[in-house]
Design a protein around this motif. Structure first.
Motif, PDB file in Angstrom:
ATOM      1  N   GLN A 105     -10.584  -3.801   3.399  1.00  0.00           N
ATOM      2  CA  GLN A 105     -11.167  -4.705   2.427  1.00  0.00           C
ATOM      3  C   GLN A 105     -10.299  -4.751   1.166  1.00  0.00           C
ATOM      4  OE1 GLN A 105     -13.775  -6.611   3.259  1.00  0.00           O
ATOM      5  NE2 GLN A 105     -13.688  -5.583   5.269  1.00  0.00           N
ATOM      6  N   ARG A 106     -10.677  -5.627   0.253  1.00  0.00           N
ATOM      7  CA  ARG A 106      -9.949  -5.762  -1.005  1.00  0.00           C
ATOM      8  C   ARG A 106      -9.910  -4.430  -1.741  1.00  0.00           C
ATOM      9  NH1 ARG A 106     -11.369  -6.558  -6.309  1.00  0.00           N
ATOM     10  NH2 ARG A 106      -9.960  -7.863  -7.582  1.00  0.00           N
ATOM     11  N   LEU A 107      -8.710  -4.061  -2.176  1.00  0.00           N
ATOM     12  CA  LEU A 107      -8.542  -2.797  -2.896  1.00  0.00           C
ATOM     13  C   LEU A 107      -8.176  -3.090  -4.347  1.00  0.00           C
ATOM     14  CD1 LEU A 107      -6.634  -0.351  -0.502  1.00  0.00           C
ATOM     15  CD2 LEU A 107      -9.070  -0.490  -0.986  1.00  0.00           C
ATOM     16  N   ALA A 108      -8.988  -2.584  -5.270  1.00  0.00           N
ATOM     17  CA  ALA A 108      -8.696  -2.724  -6.690  1.00  0.00           C
ATOM     18  C   ALA A 108      -7.574  -1.760  -7.075  1.00  0.00           C
ATOM     19  CB  ALA A 108      -9.961  -2.436  -7.509  1.00  0.00           C
ATOM     20  N   PRO A 109      -6.952  -1.947  -8.211  1.00  0.00           N
ATOM     21  CA  PRO A 109      -5.885  -1.024  -8.632  1.00  0.00           C
ATOM     22  C   PRO A 109      -6.365   0.426  -8.662  1.00  0.00           C
ATOM     23  CG  PRO A 109      -5.907  -2.972 -10.030  1.00  0.00           C
ATOM     24  CD  PRO A 109      -7.122  -3.070  -9.160  1.00  0.00           C
ATOM     25  N   GLY A 110      -5.602   1.323  -8.011  1.00  0.00           N
ATOM     26  CA  GLY A 110      -5.950   2.738  -7.968  1.00  0.00           C
ATOM     27  C   GLY A 110      -6.970   3.105  -6.915  1.00  0.00           C
ATOM     28  N   GLU A 111      -7.500   2.124  -6.194  1.00  0.00           N
ATOM     29  CA  GLU A 111      -8.530   2.405  -5.193  1.00  0.00           C
ATOM     30  C   GLU A 111      -7.888   2.808  -3.865  1.00  0.00           C
ATOM     31  OE1 GLU A 111     -12.605   0.263  -3.442  1.00  0.00           O
ATOM     32  OE2 GLU A 111     -11.140  -0.863  -4.643  1.00  0.00           O
ATOM     33  N   TYR A 163       0.839  -1.197   0.000  1.00  0.00           N
ATOM     34  CA  TYR A 163       0.000   0.000   0.000  1.00  0.00           C
ATOM     35  C   TYR A 163       0.878   1.253   0.000  1.00  0.00           C
ATOM     36  CZ  TYR A 163      -3.840  -3.016   1.677  1.00  0.00           C
ATOM     37  OH  TYR A 163      -4.786  -3.990   1.815  1.00  0.00           O
ATOM     38  N   ASP A 164       0.323   2.331  -0.513  1.00  0.00           N
ATOM     39  CA  ASP A 164       0.846   3.669  -0.238  1.00  0.00           C
ATOM     40  C   ASP A 164       0.109   4.175   0.989  1.00  0.00           C
ATOM     41  OD1 ASP A 164       2.677   3.778  -2.215  1.00  0.00           O
ATOM     42  OD2 ASP A 164       1.438   4.889  -3.637  1.00  0.00           O
ATOM     43  N   VAL A 165       0.848   4.368   2.090  1.00  0.00           N
ATOM     44  CA  VAL A 165       0.232   4.710   3.367  1.00  0.00           C
ATOM     45  C   VAL A 165       0.524   6.171   3.691  1.00  0.00           C
ATOM     46  CG1 VAL A 165       0.153   4.186   5.837  1.00  0.00           C
ATOM     47  CG2 VAL A 165       0.482   2.346   4.177  1.00  0.00           C
ATOM     48  N   ALA A 166      -0.500   6.889   4.111  1.00  0.00           N
ATOM     49  CA  ALA A 166      -0.353   8.289   4.539  1.00  0.00           C
ATOM     50  C   ALA A 166      -1.027   8.445   5.898  1.00  0.00           C
ATOM     51  CB  ALA A 166      -0.977   9.241   3.521  1.00  0.00           C
ATOM     52  N   GLY A 225      -7.167  11.986  13.639  1.00  0.00           N
ATOM     53  CA  GLY A 225      -6.253  11.759  12.530  1.00  0.00           C
ATOM     54  C   GLY A 225      -6.915  10.910  11.472  1.00  0.00           C
ATOM     55  N   ALA A 226      -6.229  10.782  10.354  1.00  0.00           N
ATOM     56  CA  ALA A 226      -6.745   9.991   9.239  1.00  0.00           C
ATOM     57  C   ALA A 226      -5.631   9.103   8.710  1.00  0.00           C
ATOM     58  CB  ALA A 226      -7.278  10.892   8.135  1.00  0.00           C
ATOM     59  N   LEU A 227      -6.005   7.884   8.373  1.00  0.00           N
ATOM     60  CA  LEU A 227      -5.081   6.915   7.804  1.00  0.00           C
ATOM     61  C   LEU A 227      -5.592   6.555   6.415  1.00  0.00           C
ATOM     62  CD1 LEU A 227      -2.612   5.086   8.260  1.00  0.00           C
ATOM     63  CD2 LEU A 227      -4.174   3.360   9.167  1.00  0.00           C
ATOM     64  N   THR A 228      -4.793   6.862   5.406  1.00  0.00           N
ATOM     65  CA  THR A 228      -5.187   6.624   4.021  1.00  0.00           C
ATOM     66  C   THR A 228      -4.284   5.567   3.409  1.00  0.00           C
ATOM     67  OG1 THR A 228      -5.912   8.928   3.815  1.00  0.00           O
ATOM     68  CG2 THR A 228      -5.606   7.686   1.784  1.00  0.00           C
ATOM     69  N   LEU A 229      -4.898   4.545   2.800  1.00  0.00           N
ATOM     70  CA  LEU A 229      -4.153   3.484   2.130  1.00  0.00           C
ATOM     71  C   LEU A 229      -4.615   3.417   0.687  1.00  0.00           C
ATOM     72  CD1 LEU A 229      -5.083   2.236   5.207  1.00  0.00           C
ATOM     73  CD2 LEU A 229      -3.214   0.715   4.527  1.00  0.00           C
TER      74      LEU A 229
END
Length: 419
Positions: free
Chosen positions: A140-146, A90-93, A109-113
């Protein structure tokens, strides 16, 4: 080097080279084994040990039941291990709305994946350490770019520096036998500042000068003019007042008052033996923060000293950040009297010293602490005692000692000191 020693040296060098290669291969193998072992949970180790025992006992003793059990457990271990296969890149922020809050304020706070790849990422679990605890989020399952975003709140009921992160993406099986964690992003520090109170500057009104404070000591050379005296051998001729000399017929020289810079020092005792209750210690930190902020707003140079170190206090943010990280020290590290000696040794030009301590400090210890402070400094001692309902003022030596029971009593307490 002779012909006989040359082959021996060559063989020695070759052996050393093989040893280096073997050591490198061994280090890589050990590193791989540590990585493999890190994904095995304690329950899986127990099951693997039982499988070995069941296989040996079942085959050697002919017990079919043990053999069947060994087969079932082996298949279970293999199936659970298959859950580790897959990408978790993941790209994690990690984003905190505010990295500095006051005790009791809401910290969110917010966690974005995000999935930056071209293939889907299977469901996984994200672990976010927060101080001594941790939060877990099911992704959950993440599709490409999601992308997936998780909001969270951090408890701030206690003052301190809370480390948030680093984020770990965990892949594992439903039985919890195997777990693979990948750390993402860097941790973020959340500063939970102590509560402080704002009050008018009359409490520090005795520090109105920009360059220094006139003292009672007289000097032959300074900036604060005091009077004219007759010339004495050794006086600097640059200070001769020629107009008065011509009028009186006697050589007159200027005399000055010594001035001291407005060096404001706060000595905060963090010794657990100086405070009767944990609430008193927190009150003492809030008192130190409130007075330090007032002095900084009055453009004073502020230094804060505790047992063992000096705190950064160049700005209000630095002061509160430093106070957020202060913890109680052991009695063997010294109490308020030892702190007074350290202040005198490290800050001899202090003009105002405020000592903050707890109710367990005896009058004799407080007298000793005040006597060790720099000569000529204005000394105020503030005793944090949450049982006090009305600020009480008393004198110990040349120091004004006032007891406060709540943060809101500080303005009234300082008015009593300056009255």
């Amino acid at each position: 080097m002779t012909a006989e020693t040359l082959p021996a040296a060559t063989e020695t060098a070759r052996d050393a080279g093989w040893r280096d290669i073997a050591a490198l291969i061994g280090a890589r193998i050990a590193d791989r084994l540590r990585r493999i072992a890190s994904v095995v949970r304690p329950l899986a180790w127990v099951l693997m040990a039982l499988v070995v025992v069941f296989w040996i006992a079942g085959l050697s003793l002919g017990w079919k039941e043990l053999t069947v059990t060994a087969v079932i457990v082996t298949i279970t271990l293999v199936l659970c291990a298959l859950f580790l296969i897959g990408r978790t890149e993941y790209d994690v922020a990690l984003d905190l709305a505010r990295t500095r809050v006051v005790v009791g304020e809401r910290a969110v706070g917010a966690l974005t994946l995000a999935n930056p790849g071209g293939r889907a990422i299977l469901p996984s679990r994200v672990v976010l350490p927060v101080g001594s605890g941790r939060g877990e989020f099911g992704i959950q399952r993440l599709a490409p770019g999601e992308k997936a975003e998780e909001l969270f709140a951090i408890p701030t009921q206690r003052r301190g520096v809370v480390k948030v992160g680093p984020v770990s993406v965990v892949r594992g099986d439903p039985l919890g036998l195997f777990e693979r964690a990948h750390r993402r992003d860097d941790p973020v520090d959340l500063f939970v500042h102590p509560k402080t109170v704002l009050f008018d500057g009359q409490s520090l009104g005795f520090l109105r000068d920009l360059e220094g404070l006139p003292a009672a000591d007289l000097s032959r050379d300074d900036v604060s003019f005091h009077a004219l005296n007759e010339y004495q051998p050794g006086d600097d001729l640059r200070h001769v007042h020629w107009r008065s000399t011509a009028r009186t017929g006697v050589m007159m020289v200027r005399q000055y008052e010594e001035t001291r810079r407005s060096h404001f020092v706060i000595g905060l005792s963090r010794s657990s033996g100086d405070y009767a209750r944990a609430q008193d210690f927190e009150l003492g930190i809030s008192v130190a923060g409130s007075i330090g902020l007032r002095a900084l707003r009055d453009s004073q140079r502020v230094d804060v000293r505790v047992q063992g170190r000096e705190l950064r206090a160049g700005t209000g943010k630095q002061l509160l950040d430093s106070l957020a990280a202060v913890e109680e020290s052991k009695p063997r590290e010294g109490g308020i009297s030892d702190l007074g000696g350290v202040i005198a040794a490290t800050m001899p030009l202090a003009s105002v010293v405020v000592l903050v301590c707890g109710a367990k400090v005896s009058g004799e210890d407080l007298r000793l602490a005040c006597s060790r402070l720099p000569f000529g400094a204005r000394v105020i001692a503030i005793v944090a005692d949450t049982t006090v309902e009305v600020p009480a003022l008393r004198r110990i030596g040349d120091a004004d000692v006032v007891s406060v029971g709540a943060l809101g009593q500080i303005p009234l307490a300082l008015q009593k000191v300056l009255a």
